[in-house]
Design a protein around this motif. Structure first.
Motif, PDB file in Angstrom:
ATOM      1  N   MET A  22     -18.157  19.075 -62.264  1.00  0.00           N
ATOM      2  CA  MET A  22     -18.376  20.560 -63.020  1.00  0.00           C
ATOM      3  C   MET A  22     -17.024  21.055 -63.270  1.00  0.00           C
ATOM      4  SD  MET A  22     -20.572  23.752 -61.584  1.00  0.00           S
ATOM      5  CE  MET A  22     -20.465  25.213 -62.689  1.00  0.00           C
ATOM      6  N   ALA A  23     -16.911  21.732 -64.313  1.00  0.00           N
ATOM      7  CA  ALA A  23     -15.506  22.241 -64.657  1.00  0.00           C
ATOM      8  C   ALA A  23     -15.161  23.565 -64.323  1.00  0.00           C
ATOM      9  CB  ALA A  23     -15.312  22.220 -66.329  1.00  0.00           C
ATOM     10  N   VAL A  24     -14.142  23.640 -63.849  1.00  0.00           N
ATOM     11  CA  VAL A  24     -13.723  24.860 -63.196  1.00  0.00           C
ATOM     12  C   VAL A  24     -13.198  25.838 -64.244  1.00  0.00           C
ATOM     13  CG1 VAL A  24     -12.363  26.100 -61.330  1.00  0.00           C
ATOM     14  CG2 VAL A  24     -13.455  23.886 -60.746  1.00  0.00           C
ATOM     15  N   ARG A  25     -13.893  27.062 -64.505  1.00  0.00           N
ATOM     16  CA  ARG A  25     -13.342  27.982 -65.459  1.00  0.00           C
ATOM     17  C   ARG A  25     -12.117  28.691 -64.805  1.00  0.00           C
ATOM     18  NH1 ARG A  25     -16.719  33.191 -67.580  1.00  0.00           N
ATOM     19  NH2 ARG A  25     -15.256  33.815 -69.178  1.00  0.00           N
ATOM     20  N   LYS A  26     -11.110  28.558 -65.633  1.00  0.00           N
ATOM     21  CA  LYS A  26      -9.700  29.209 -65.235  1.00  0.00           C
ATOM     22  C   LYS A  26      -9.575  30.567 -65.688  1.00  0.00           C
ATOM     23  CE  LYS A  26      -6.986  24.791 -65.837  1.00  0.00           C
ATOM     24  NZ  LYS A  26      -5.980  24.197 -66.391  1.00  0.00           N
ATOM     25  N   PRO A  27      -9.136  31.394 -64.943  1.00  0.00           N
ATOM     26  CA  PRO A  27      -8.912  32.838 -65.385  1.00  0.00           C
ATOM     27  C   PRO A  27      -8.062  33.071 -66.586  1.00  0.00           C
ATOM     28  CG  PRO A  27      -7.636  32.423 -63.389  1.00  0.00           C
ATOM     29  CD  PRO A  27      -8.572  31.335 -63.762  1.00  0.00           C
ATOM     30  N   ARG A  28      -8.547  33.815 -67.472  1.00  0.00           N
ATOM     31  CA  ARG A  28      -7.633  33.981 -68.591  1.00  0.00           C
ATOM     32  C   ARG A  28      -6.481  34.814 -68.325  1.00  0.00           C
ATOM     33  NH1 ARG A  28     -11.431  37.277 -72.582  1.00  0.00           N
ATOM     34  NH2 ARG A  28     -12.084  38.228 -70.761  1.00  0.00           N
ATOM     35  N   LYS A  29      -5.335  34.510 -68.920  1.00  0.00           N
ATOM     36  CA  LYS A  29      -3.975  35.194 -68.635  1.00  0.00           C
ATOM     37  C   LYS A  29      -4.020  36.539 -69.321  1.00  0.00           C
ATOM     38  CE  LYS A  29       0.855  34.500 -69.220  1.00  0.00           C
ATOM     39  NZ  LYS A  29       2.042  33.826 -69.695  1.00  0.00           N
ATOM     40  N   ALA A  30      -3.679  37.392 -68.503  1.00  0.00           N
ATOM     41  CA  ALA A  30      -3.416  38.620 -69.031  1.00  0.00           C
ATOM     42  C   ALA A  30      -2.500  39.015 -70.056  1.00  0.00           C
ATOM     43  CB  ALA A  30      -3.047  39.603 -67.916  1.00  0.00           C
ATOM     44  N   PRO A  31      -2.995  39.716 -70.985  1.00  0.00           N
ATOM     45  CA  PRO A  31      -2.137  39.947 -72.333  1.00  0.00           C
ATOM     46  C   PRO A  31      -0.588  40.625 -72.080  1.00  0.00           C
ATOM     47  CG  PRO A  31      -3.665  41.495 -72.522  1.00  0.00           C
ATOM     48  CD  PRO A  31      -4.309  40.592 -71.263  1.00  0.00           C
ATOM     49  N   GLU A  32       0.506  40.100 -72.570  1.00  0.00           N
ATOM     50  CA  GLU A  32       1.796  40.713 -72.113  1.00  0.00           C
ATOM     51  C   GLU A  32       1.569  42.307 -72.580  1.00  0.00           C
ATOM     52  OE1 GLU A  32       4.931  38.319 -73.570  1.00  0.00           O
ATOM     53  OE2 GLU A  32       4.369  36.583 -72.320  1.00  0.00           O
ATOM     54  N   ARG A  33       1.933  43.005 -72.052  1.00  0.00           N
ATOM     55  CA  ARG A  33       2.195  44.495 -72.482  1.00  0.00           C
ATOM     56  C   ARG A  33       3.595  44.804 -73.030  1.00  0.00           C
ATOM     57  NH1 ARG A  33      -0.851  43.908 -67.972  1.00  0.00           N
ATOM     58  NH2 ARG A  33      -2.753  45.169 -67.957  1.00  0.00           N
ATOM     59  N   ALA A  34       3.425  45.092 -74.390  1.00  0.00           N
ATOM     60  CA  ALA A  34       4.448  45.517 -75.089  1.00  0.00           C
ATOM     61  C   ALA A  34       5.364  46.640 -74.437  1.00  0.00           C
ATOM     62  CB  ALA A  34       4.121  45.608 -76.540  1.00  0.00           C
ATOM     63  N   PRO A  35       6.732  46.598 -74.624  1.00  0.00           N
ATOM     64  CA  PRO A  35       7.324  47.804 -74.001  1.00  0.00           C
ATOM     65  C   PRO A  35       7.146  48.948 -74.869  1.00  0.00           C
ATOM     66  CG  PRO A  35       8.752  45.915 -74.510  1.00  0.00           C
ATOM     67  CD  PRO A  35       7.427  45.440 -75.301  1.00  0.00           C
ATOM     68  N   ARG A  36       7.105  50.109 -73.935  1.00  0.00           N
ATOM     69  CA  ARG A  36       6.922  51.456 -74.581  1.00  0.00           C
ATOM     70  C   ARG A  36       7.586  52.443 -73.707  1.00  0.00           C
ATOM     71  NH1 ARG A  36       1.618  54.390 -73.630  1.00  0.00           N
ATOM     72  NH2 ARG A  36       3.182  56.104 -74.023  1.00  0.00           N
ATOM     73  N   LYS A  37       8.063  53.447 -74.340  1.00  0.00           N
ATOM     74  CA  LYS A  37       8.765  54.730 -73.766  1.00  0.00           C
ATOM     75  C   LYS A  37       8.005  55.243 -72.761  1.00  0.00           C
ATOM     76  CE  LYS A  37      11.217  58.698 -74.886  1.00  0.00           C
ATOM     77  NZ  LYS A  37      11.556  59.948 -75.661  1.00  0.00           N
ATOM     78  N   LEU A  38       8.486  54.808 -71.431  1.00  0.00           N
ATOM     79  CA  LEU A  38       7.903  55.359 -70.200  1.00  0.00           C
ATOM     80  C   LEU A  38       8.164  56.944 -70.044  1.00  0.00           C
ATOM     81  CD1 LEU A  38       8.177  52.384 -67.985  1.00  0.00           C
ATOM     82  CD2 LEU A  38       6.320  52.829 -69.214  1.00  0.00           C
ATOM     83  N   THR A  39       6.861  57.500 -69.439  1.00  0.00           N
ATOM     84  CA  THR A  39       7.335  58.841 -69.333  1.00  0.00           C
ATOM     85  C   THR A  39       6.647  59.300 -68.067  1.00  0.00           C
ATOM     86  OG1 THR A  39       5.357  59.660 -70.457  1.00  0.00           O
ATOM     87  CG2 THR A  39       7.416  59.586 -71.485  1.00  0.00           C
ATOM     88  N   ASP A  40       7.014  60.180 -67.213  1.00  0.00           N
ATOM     89  CA  ASP A  40       6.246  60.500 -66.074  1.00  0.00           C
ATOM     90  C   ASP A  40       4.815  60.708 -66.261  1.00  0.00           C
ATOM     91  OD1 ASP A  40       8.593  60.319 -64.462  1.00  0.00           O
ATOM     92  OD2 ASP A  40       9.156  62.355 -64.885  1.00  0.00           O
ATOM     93  N   ASP A  41       4.356  61.397 -67.290  1.00  0.00           N
ATOM     94  CA  ASP A  41       2.901  61.660 -67.648  1.00  0.00           C
ATOM     95  C   ASP A  41       2.230  60.403 -67.811  1.00  0.00           C
ATOM     96  OD1 ASP A  41       3.460  64.611 -67.263  1.00  0.00           O
ATOM     97  OD2 ASP A  41       3.617  64.708 -69.462  1.00  0.00           O
ATOM     98  N   HIS A  42       2.647  59.436 -68.477  1.00  0.00           N
ATOM     99  CA  HIS A  42       2.356  58.212 -68.654  1.00  0.00           C
ATOM    100  C   HIS A  42       2.068  57.350 -67.313  1.00  0.00           C
ATOM    101  CE1 HIS A  42       2.471  53.751 -70.403  1.00  0.00           C
ATOM    102  NE2 HIS A  42       1.281  54.229 -70.389  1.00  0.00           N
TER     103      HIS A  42
END
Length: 465
Positions: free
Chosen positions: A1-21
Motif C-alpha cells: 500500500m502506497a504511503v501518502r507523502k505530506p505535501r511540502k509547504a509553499p515557500e513564503r515570499a519575503p515581505r516587509k515585516l512589521t511588529d503589527d504583522h
C-alpha cells in the motif's frame, strides 16, 4: 500500500515585516501549527515557520508554538567551500523589528568583511583547543628547564572537572554562552571549592585566548566574561617561634641526612621548595660564599649570600650524598630524591611554609624591606628589572650581614648554639650512615632469600619432569 507523502509547504515570499504583522502571526500561530501538521515538512511540523524579511536579506522571524525569535542566515563561499552563517539575534517582542534589522545589518557587514564568527561545524571544539594548550604548557616548561608541574595540574583539572562539561562544545558556542559558563562555575564552587572553580575558569580563559591567537574569526568576548570569580586569600602561615624546638625534634627522626640537609637549608635560606630541590652543585661557589638559584619564578637567576650555618647544611648534603653513592659533580643535584620530601617527612613546617617563616623572622629582626626582598629572590614593586642587579651589587655587603643575622636567629630559635648546631649535623650524618647500612643489610638478606627460593623452584620443576 502506497504511503501518502505530506505535501511540502509553499515557500513564503519575503515581505516587509512589521511588529503589527508579527503580532498577527502570533495570534494565528495555532492555525499555522495545524497547517504544518498537514502540509509542512517534518522540521516545520515539529519546530515552526520562518518568515523572511524583504528589507534585509537573510533576516527571518521564526514563529514557533511557544516563542518568536529573530534569526539571520546567509550563505558564503570561503576558499571554494560553501558554508552557512546562522545567528539567533534575539526574541520578539523584546527585540522589535527595527532593532532586528540593525543587528542583521551588522551581521551582513561581518560576513562581507570576513569577521563573522565561525558556525558550529567549522569552529574548533574545546577538547581540541585544550589539548593544544596542554602541549604549549609542556613545551614552555621544557624550554625553561623545569618540570611541567602546571601542565599536570591543568590536565588533572581538565580531565576531572572541565572536559566532562565542555569537551564537545565549540569555542564559538562557549563565547556566545557566557551565562552557561558562569552557572557552571557556580556549581563547581559548591562541589569542588572556590579555588578549584577559579582555577578551572582561568584555564578556560587561557585556552580560549591561545586559540583566538591562531583563529581570528573567534568572537572577541571571552567565555568567562560573565564569571564572578571567588575571593581567594593566599595562605601566609609561618612556623610560630615557640614551635621551632618541636620542629628540631621531628627533624632528628629523619633517618636520611640528605633530606635533613634539604629541610635545614630550606629553613635557613627560605627558597621556594621546587627551586631548592632543583639546585645543582654548580650553583654553589665556596670561594665567593654565594648560592645561585637559576631560573627562578621570575625567570632570572638569584644570587644569595650564604652564612656559616648555610655552608654547614650544604656540606652535610654533600657528605651524605657521597656516603649514599650519589654523584657530587657540578651538574649533579644537591638534594637527590628530595623533590617530594616535603610531602613525605612529618615536620611541623615544610615546603612553602618555610618561606613565610623566613620572611617573618626577617621582619622580627627589623631587616630592611628591600634587603629582605633581595634575600628571598623577590622583584620589589615599582623597581625596573634592569636596576635590580645594580641594587643587589650596591647592597651586597649589607645582604651578607643580614643573612648572617638571620641564620644566627634561626639557630637560636631552634634552641641551639653554634657548637650544638654542628653537633646536630654530625649526629644526623652518623644516624644516616647507620640507616643506610641497615638498608643495605636488609637488601642483601632479601636477595639471598629470593635466590634460595629460585633454587628451590628450579629443583621442584626438575623433579616433576
Amino acid at each position: 500500500m502506497a504511503v501518502r507523502k505530506p505535501r511540502k509547504a509553499p515557500e513564503r515570499a519575503p515581505r516587509k515585516l512589521t511588529d503589527d504583522h508579527i503580532e498577527a502571526l502570533r495570534e494565528f500561530a495555532d492555525s499555522d501549527v495545524a497547517d504544518r501538521r498537514n502540509l509542512g515538512s517534518e522540521a516545520e511540523r515539529s519546530e515552526g515557520v520562518e518568515y523572511p524579511d524583504s528589507i534585509v536579506k537573510g533576516l527571518f522571524v521564526f514563529v514557533g508554538a511557544n516563542r518568536t525569535v529573530w534569526r539571520f542566515r546567509r550563505r558564503r563561499r570561503e576558499k571554494g567551500v560553501r558554508t552557512t552563517i546562522f545567528r539567533t539575534l534575539g526574541e520578539w517582542p523584546m527585540m522589535n523589528t527595527e532593532d532586528a534589522r540593525k543587528a542583521a545589518e551588522i551581521a551582513v557587514g561581518n560576513v562581507h568583511s570576513g569577521e563573522a564568527a565561525p558556525n558550529k561545524r567549522s569552529s574548533i571544539r574545546f577538547e581540541i583547543a585544550f589539548a593544544a594548550y596542554l602541549e604549549y604548557l609542556k613545551s614552555k616548561a621544557e624550554k625553561r628547564g623545569k618540570p611541567p608541574r602546571w601542565y599536570y595540574n591543568v590536565k588533572k583539572l581538565g580531565d576531572g572537572i572541565i572536559l566532562p562539561k565542555f569537551a564537545k562544545w565549540t569555542l564559538a558556542e562557549m563565547a556566545m554562552s557566557p551565562g552557561a559558563v558562569s552557572s557552571w562555575h557556580a556549581e563547581v564552587t559548591k562541589k569542588n571549592g572556590p579555588v578549584s572553580a577559579n582555577h578551572c575558569a582561568r584555564v578556560i580563559r587561557a585556552t580560549y585566548k591561545r586559540a583566538s591567537r591562531l583563529d581570528v574569526s573567534l568572537p572577541q568576548r571571552l567565555p568567562t566574561s560573565a564569571v564572578e570569580f571567588n575571593e581567594e586569600t593566599a595562605k601566609q602561615n609561618a612556623l610560630p617561634f615557640k614551635s621551632f624546638p618541636a620542629r628540631l625534634k621531628a627533624w632528628r627522626k629523619i633517618d636520611n641526612a640528605i633530606r635533613q640537609a634539604y629541610h635545614l637549608t630550606g629553613l635557613l635560606v627560605g627558597p621556594r621548595p621546587g627551586e631548592l630541590a632543583r639546585l645543582r652543585w654548580e650553583a654553589y661557589a665556596d670561594n665567593e660564599r654565594t648560592l645561585v638559584i637559576a631560573k627562578a619564578k621570575a625567570g632570572k637567576d638569584i644570587v644569595i649570600p650564604v652564612s656559616d650555618e648555610i655552608v654547614a647544611a650544604l656540606k652535610m648534603a654533600r657528605e651524605a650524598a657521597e656516603a649514599w653513592g650519589y654523584s657530587v659533580t657540578p651538574d649533579a643535584l644537591m638534594f637527590p630524591g628530595c623533590a617530594q620530601a616535603g610531602h613525605r617527612d612529618d615536620l611541623p613546617a615544610r615546603g612553602n611554609m618555610l618561606r613565610h617563616t623566613y620572611s617573618t623572622v626577617a621582619a622580627d629582626l627589623g631587616i630592611d624591606e628591600l634587603i629582605r626582598h633581595f634575600l628571598m629572590g623577590h622583584a620589589p614593586e615599582g623597581i625596573s628589572q634592569k636596576y635590580i642587579a645594580t641594587l643587589i651589587l650596591a647592597n651586597g655587603p649589607k645582604m651578607r650581614e643580614e643573612q648572617n643575622r638571620m641564620s644566627r636567629r634561626m639557630v637560636e630559635l631552634l634552641g641551639l648554639s653554634a657548637r650544638t648546631f654542628k653537633a646536630e649535623i654530625d649526629a644526623g650524618l652518623v644516624q644516616s650512615a647507620k640507616a643506610a647500612k641497615g638498608r643495605a643489610e636488609d637488601a642483601t638478606k632479601a636477595l639471598a632469600r629470593a635466590q634460595r627460593a629460585s633454587v628451590r623452584s628450579r629443583r621442584e620443576r626438575a623433579r616433576t619432569r
